[in-house]
Design a protein around this motif. Structure first.
Motif, PDB file in Angstrom:
ATOM      1  N   ARG A   1       0.859  -1.188   0.000  1.00 16.21           N
ATOM      2  CA  ARG A   1       0.000   0.000   0.000  1.00 16.21           C
ATOM      3  C   ARG A   1       0.895   1.238   0.000  1.00 16.21           C
ATOM      4  NH1 ARG A   1      -3.300  -2.707   3.848  1.00 16.21           N
ATOM      5  NH2 ARG A   1      -1.391  -2.961   5.042  1.00 16.21           N
ATOM      6  N   ARG A   2       0.523   2.207  -0.800  1.00 18.33           N
ATOM      7  CA  ARG A   2       1.288   3.451  -0.864  1.00 18.33           C
ATOM      8  C   ARG A   2       0.661   4.495   0.059  1.00 18.33           C
ATOM      9  NH1 ARG A   2       5.046   3.433  -4.704  1.00 18.33           N
ATOM     10  NH2 ARG A   2       4.937   1.874  -6.362  1.00 18.33           N
ATOM     11  N   LYS A   3       1.500   5.397   0.494  1.00 22.03           N
ATOM     12  CA  LYS A   3       1.009   6.402   1.433  1.00 22.03           C
ATOM     13  C   LYS A   3      -0.160   7.186   0.877  1.00 22.03           C
ATOM     14  CE  LYS A   3       4.954   8.335   1.917  1.00 22.03           C
ATOM     15  NZ  LYS A   3       6.062   9.226   2.310  1.00 22.03           N
ATOM     16  N   GLU A   4      -0.037   7.576  -0.396  1.00 15.15           N
ATOM     17  CA  GLU A   4      -1.086   8.415  -0.974  1.00 15.15           C
ATOM     18  C   GLU A   4      -2.401   7.670  -1.123  1.00 15.15           C
ATOM     19  OE1 GLU A   4       1.704   7.075  -4.354  1.00 15.15           O
ATOM     20  OE2 GLU A   4       1.846   7.778  -2.278  1.00 15.15           O
ATOM     21  N   GLU A   5      -2.349   6.327  -1.072  1.00 13.86           N
ATOM     22  CA  GLU A   5      -3.566   5.537  -1.217  1.00 13.86           C
ATOM     23  C   GLU A   5      -4.281   5.325   0.107  1.00 13.86           C
ATOM     24  OE1 GLU A   5      -2.050   1.969  -2.820  1.00 13.86           O
ATOM     25  OE2 GLU A   5      -1.674   2.764  -4.819  1.00 13.86           O
TER      26      GLU A   5
END
Length: 965
Positions: A720-724
């Motif tokens: 999971r990416r931070k922006e997601e």
């Protein structure tokens, strides 16, 4: 009044031609020809001309002297070209036929327009009104009269001219003064009248200029009837006596056959059967004539094509998924063309198998023979049976093809080699459906074959789902999203509130454990991989009542290995979030190195150690049993040939888990190495993985292979990416600052670049590829250092650096405004030069490099008082929480952009409340700009640039030299 006319006249060395003139026509006096009308007249005053006049001017301009010279001339001047026409080798083969076709176009336009045409006799100097030509609006027709008698055949030709509103005129050509204006499509002039034909050339008219009838002796009769007479019946109007002409009105029937096109590729050919004639659908003739001689009589059958019926048949093929690949040839519509005869033939066979019933209902007949062998179009039936056996799926498959039942393993070689051709016991050719290669090809990449069964490791349940079309373990095959896992209750005593995505990660970890799989938790740095892991471990070591007891044999302890710098952090996190778990720190020079260490470990829940100690003490640790073996920052063991990798493989545990923010740090091999540690064999051997995935994806941008790899790893890798997921994080502002070098620095750089370019060029000629790229890396690294500050390579340098001046000015300004800055560089010397500048300006700072002894003290020093933190990439790229900083300076672009992202995540992570500003400093017109562009090109593959040892290893000689251009 001035008007446009067309004058047909003889021209020197060319013969009859036509010229458009602007002319003045008066009564009882010669026509005054003012000038040739050309396209230039149209461009100057377009409204002056009608559409017909403009068309005539443009058509006839093609045969002006100038245009003929441009098209056919090779002489030095127009005059030499015209003078040389009588002996010109192209005159009769190309030039006169071209003029002939242009004149016919002009005649057709004149026939339907109001423009007058005149014929100028070469014997007269002037042109008069009486020279006007009469051109009827309709073409003339050739009318053949045939009379067959016992002594032979005779025939004559009459010309039929229809004129709207008048009675048709019919006449013969004999005893008339006839001039030919065009030959290919005959145009004749009789006096001032023009007759033009759409379907006959002048050679067929010439025999009738001096005779009414042509006699054919009986000895030539049969050939003449089947040849010339049949052609006349097909093309012209014919009146016959002594034989019959009948019209065939039978409906055609469509027929499909397998054949090869001009490129020798298999295709479907479309034929139509009319009466007793079969022909490919690309035949453009609208009428066919068959001649039958029987009982002493000739009978002709004229067959008129039903183009409406034929087009409807073509549309039916289109609707069933075929596309044209030739006038009468078709192949299935595919996103990607199959290569190889067998694969293309398999696509055709599959299409015929699928659509055979529909085709036959529509009246199509099908020839199943291809190159002297019958193709089996039976729909195959699959009988698949499987059962789970410990770590395996035990699979049995049989195939029914017509009356034959064949073990599926008989097709193993076909599927592995990509060959769909299989000979059935009755000699027919069965072509494996293309869908089988998608559905089953991976099965044999990862399965073992034992007698009549196929054994597939349970970790490959996504392959099992494709084989059986049944979901396994609740996972939906093929979905490229994070699956939704059953909610799992949080352990008692967890001193933390998990965010929604952390709860999902915790559920995923439990899903892997309950099904016996290993996994890679690859969330972005700062999203709490440590917390999710601690939560899972706390749940494991709790009993049903929720209490954690001393771990004395009920479950083996779990081992977590990490970089040395993170051991303190893990201890603190366990104490903070799960104090009930007992932790054993197996690090330091005074650690117990006893053969009985395993018994000591069993009194604890979790053992912490470093990669270095694991490597050094593997002979002790490989005899211990662990419940979970967890690798933190697992990119540290990305090299399969390293000693630490070998040590990790020897650790015995029931479950394995990797934690990393960069599962692909440098190349796809990193992914294989880490996945192989947690799910051995999931991606096959390293050689297989490189052949099947690395090369097709990185060198050929093979999207199909990329998707296949994603599907293989998707159940076992959660990212999971931070922006997601961390939408409450403040914005991350990124900006690249281009810095001009000082004059001294630029001069130094250009001098070095020139020498390095020459050196590398010579190296390429003399060294092997690997040695060359290593030496090139060293040379290019030197240029990178000079682009930062020449002092990095030359301590005698007394000039300045444009980049450093801008960095220091920015630091001074930002600190004065009350902000805190992380300054990253991949060169320690870079930081040391900056350190001297900060001291000169009396700016407080902390510095962390690989040589720092008291790491935690330096970190606390920054967090408590220093506004600037100088950090080397290797020492501080991971394992730091520095949310105090709201600015990040990147002093140089790194070969590996994934490392750059890690560095930024030291500040932009959970707990940060302010906007984070990232400044990248790049020296203009240097190798740094080239590196930045290469980064952008390479990051499309999971933020990866180059392989682990040398960032130039994937670059060609040309690309390396481009860096120095």
């Amino acid at each position: 009044m001035e008007q446009l006319i067309v004058v047909f006249a003889q021209k020197r060395n060319i013969g009859l031609t036509a010229i458009p003139y602007l002319a003045v026509i008066g009564d009882n006096k010669p026509i005054e020809l003012l000038e040739h009308a050309t396209p230039e007249h149209i461009r100057k005053d377009e409204r002056r001309f009608t559409n017909d006049e403009k068309e005539l001017i443009n058509i006839l301009s093609q045969i002006s002297d100038q245009q003929l010279y441009r098209k056919f001339g090779r002489e030095d001047s127009l005059r030499l070209f015209i003078d040389g026409l009588p002996g010109h080798k192209l005159l009769h083969s190309h030039i006169l036929p071209f003029i002939d076709s242009v004149l016919f176009q002009a005649i057709k336009v004149l026939a339907s327009s109001d423009v007058n045409a005149y014929y100028k006799d070469a014997a007269f100097g002037n042109l008069y009104n009486t020279d006007i030509l009469n051109i009827p609006p309709l073409p003339a027709k050739a009318l053949f009269y045939f009379m067959l008698k016992p002594e032979g055949l005779s025939y004559s030709l009459r010309i039929l001219q229809e004129i709207p509103g008048q009675q048709a005129k019919e006449f013969s050509l004999k005893d008339r003064e006839i001039g030919f204006i065009c030959k290919r499509n005959a145009v004749i002039r009789i006096g001032n009248r023009i007759y033009y034909f759409d379907d006959i050339d002048h050679n067929k008219l010439k025999p009738f200029l001096d005779k009414y009838t042509i006699q054919v002796p009986s000895s030539r009769l049969d050939d003449y009837m089947k040849g010339f007479v049949a052609n006349c019946i097909r093309t012209y109007e014919v009146i016959a006596e002594g034989f019959t002409i009948e019209e065939s009105n039978d409906q055609p029937s469509p027929h499909l056959s397998l054949l090869k096109d001009l490129n020798l590729e298999p295709v479907v050919g479309l034929n139509f059967r009319y009466f007793n004639r079969v022909f490919l659908a690309d035949n453009k003739a609208s009428v066919f004539v068959d001649c039958i001689y029987k009982d002493g009589k000739y009978r002709f059958f004229r067959i008129r094509r039903d183009f409406g019926f034929e087009q409807a048949a073509v549309e039916k093929l289109h609707n069933l998924g075929l596309r044209r690949c030739g006038d009468a040839l078709f192949k299935p519509v595919l996103e990607d063309e199959e290569t190889g005869d067998a694969r293309a033939l398999a696509r055709l066979a599959e299409w015929l198998r699928t659509n055979r019933e529909k085709l036959e209902k529509e009246g199509f007949s099908i020839n199943t023979e291809f190159e002297d062998r019958q193709i089996a179009l039976d729909l195959p039936g699959l009988d698949i049976k499987s059962q789970e056996d410990n770590d395996w799926f035990d699979i049995h498959v049989s195939v029914r093809i017509g009356d034959f039942i064949i073990p599926f393993l008989k097709f193993r070689k076909n599927l592995i080699e990509g060959d769909p051709a299989y000979i059935l016991p009755d000699g027919r050719l069965f072509l494996l459906p293309p869908e089988w290669f998608t559905r089953f090809s991976e099965l044999f990449d990862y399965a073992k074959v034992e007698k009549d069964s196929i054994k597939l490791p349970r970790a490959h349940f996504s392959i099992m789902e494709r084989v059986s079309s049944v979901n396994v373990n609740g996972h939906k095959s093929g979905e490229n999203v994070v699956p939704v896992f059953p909610e799992t209750s949080l352990p008692v005593g967890l001193n933390a509130t998990l965010r929604p995505y952390q709860l999902e990660g915790y559920a995923w970890l439990n899903f892997l454990r309950e099904n016996g799989y290993g996994g890679i938790l690859a969330d972005d740095m700062g999203l709490g991989k440590t917390l999710q892991t601690i939560t899972m471990l706390l749940r494991i070591y709790q009993d049903d009542s929720g209490s954690v007891k001393r771990n004395e044999g009920s479950l083996p302890p779990s081992l977590i290995v990490m970089p040395t710098s993170l051991v303190h952090n893990w201890q603190a996190e366990f104490k903070k979030f799960a104090p009930a778990l007992k932790i054993y720190n197996f690090t330091g020079g005074n650690r117990l190195r006893s053969k009985s260490i395993g018994r000591i470990f069993n009194h604890y829940h979790v053992v912490l150690t470093s990669y270095g100690i694991l490597r050094n003490d593997i002979e002790l640790l490989k005899h211990c049993s662990f419940h979970y073996f967890i690798l933190d920052e697992s990119q540290y063991v990305k090299n399969p040939s390293s000693k630490i990798y070998d040590a990790v493989k020897q650790v015995e545990s029931r479950y394995r888990l990797s934690l990393t923010g960069t599962p692909i740090e440098n190349s796809l091999t990193d992914l294989w190495a880490q996945m192989n540690l947690v799910n051995k064999g999931l991606l096959g051997s390293l050689a297989f993985f490189k052949r099947s995935f690395v090369q097709p994806i990185t060198r050929q941008s093979d999207e199909e292979k990329e998707l296949k790899l994603k599907k293989l790893i998707q159940p076992f890798l959660l990212r999971r990416r931070k922006e997601e997921v961390a939408r409450d994080l403040p914005p991350l502002m990124e900006q690249t600052l281009y810095c001009d070098m000082t004059a001294d620095q630029k001069s130094y750089y250009e001098k070095e670049k020139s020498g390095i370019r020459n050196t590398i060029s010579k190296i390429f000629e003399a060294k092997d590829a690997d040695q060359t790229k290593l030496l090139a890396l060293q040379a290019l690294t030197r240029l990178r250092q000079i682009a930062n500050h020449p002092l990095m390579v030359d301590e005698t340098y007394v000039g300045s650096s444009g980049k450093f001046e801008q960095i220091v000015d920015n630091l001074e300004s930002i600190v004065s405004e009350g902000h805190n800055v992380l300054v990253f560089s991949s060169f320690v010397k870079d930081l040391e030069i900056l350190e001297r500048a900060l001291k000169d300006r009396k700016l407080t700072y902390s510095m962390l490099t690989g040589a720092t002894q008291e790491r935690q003290k330096v970190i606390e020093e920054f967090n408590e008082k220093a506004p600037i933190f100088l950090i080397s990439l290797k020492a501080g790229g991971v394992g730091l929480n520095l949310v105090k900083a709201d600015y990040v300076f990147m002093l140089n672009p790194w070969w590996n952009p994934a490392a750059e992202a890690q560095a930024i995540n030291r500040a932009h992570r959970i707990g940060q409340t302010r906007n984070v500003f990232v400044y990248r400093f790049i020296s203009s017109d240097t190798i740094e700009e080239k590196i930045a562009k290469l980064q952008q090109r390479k990051t499309e593959l999971a933020d990866m640039f180059v392989n682990s040892n040398n960032p130039l290893s994937d670059l060609s000689k040309e690309e390396i030299m481009e860096l120095l251009s």
